[in-house]
Design a protein around this motif. Structure first.
Motif, PDB file in Angstrom:
ATOM      1  N   ASP A  60       0.818  -1.211   0.000  1.00  0.00           N
ATOM      2  CA  ASP A  60       0.000   0.000   0.000  1.00  0.00           C
ATOM      3  C   ASP A  60       0.854   1.264   0.000  1.00  0.00           C
ATOM      4  O   ASP A  60       0.484   2.275  -0.603  1.00  0.00           O
ATOM      5  N   SER A  61       1.993   1.207   0.650  1.00  0.00           N
ATOM      6  CA  SER A  61       2.843   2.391   0.794  1.00  0.00           C
ATOM      7  C   SER A  61       3.462   2.865  -0.522  1.00  0.00           C
ATOM      8  O   SER A  61       3.935   3.997  -0.606  1.00  0.00           O
ATOM      9  N   LYS A  85      10.085   9.268  -1.449  1.00  0.00           N
ATOM     10  CA  LYS A  85       9.981   9.913  -0.143  1.00  0.00           C
ATOM     11  C   LYS A  85      11.150   9.460   0.730  1.00  0.00           C
ATOM     12  O   LYS A  85      11.691   8.371   0.528  1.00  0.00           O
ATOM     13  N   GLU A  87      11.063   8.138   3.506  1.00  0.00           N
ATOM     14  CA  GLU A  87      10.744   6.838   4.118  1.00  0.00           C
ATOM     15  C   GLU A  87      10.933   5.672   3.157  1.00  0.00           C
ATOM     16  O   GLU A  87      10.810   4.513   3.561  1.00  0.00           O
ATOM     17  N   ASP A  88      11.240   5.938   1.897  1.00  0.00           N
ATOM     18  CA  ASP A  88      11.579   4.878   0.951  1.00  0.00           C
ATOM     19  C   ASP A  88      13.053   4.465   1.071  1.00  0.00           C
ATOM     20  O   ASP A  88      13.479   3.507   0.427  1.00  0.00           O
TER      21      ASP A  88
END
Length: 113
Positions: A60-61, A85, A87-88
């Motif tokens: 989902d992310s 991002k 967070e990737d």
């Protein structure tokens, strides 16, 4: 089976990268392939998978931002990553499943804010 990833690097948030994974052997064409990632201090997680017939599945992310594809003539699977991002940021691993799981050595992706 040997899997060799390439294409990682440092990119600013909002940028793009394309990862490649070249597989040796004849099992590639009939095997599901996938990309996983592991951030520091976290467990390895699924990013995307693709079947031998081209059906895809995404975490989902990353839905709407990442695209997995494969070229059976080149024994290669790709991961196009857009709108990256921070967070990737993680080590990204290529995976092939044929009776058991095979893994590449990983490629570092770092997204700066």
């Amino acid at each position: 089976v040997q899997l060799v990833e390439s294409g990682g690097g440092l990119v600013q948030a909002g940028g793009s990268l394309r990862l490649s994974c070249a597989a040796s052997g004849s099992r590639f064409k009939i095997s599901p392939m996938g990309w996983y990632r592991q951030a520091p201090g976290k467990r390895r997680e699924l990013v995307a998978t693709i079947t031998s017939g081209g059906n895809t599945n995404y975490a989902d992310s990353v839905k709407g931002r990442f695209t997995i594809s494969r070229d059976n003539a080149k024994n290669t699977v790709y991961l196009q990553m857009n709108s990256l991002k921070p967070e990737d940021t993680a080590v990204y691993y290529c995976n092939l499943f044929f009776v058991t799981h095979y893994w590449g050595q990983g490629t570092q992706v770092t997204v700066s804010s």
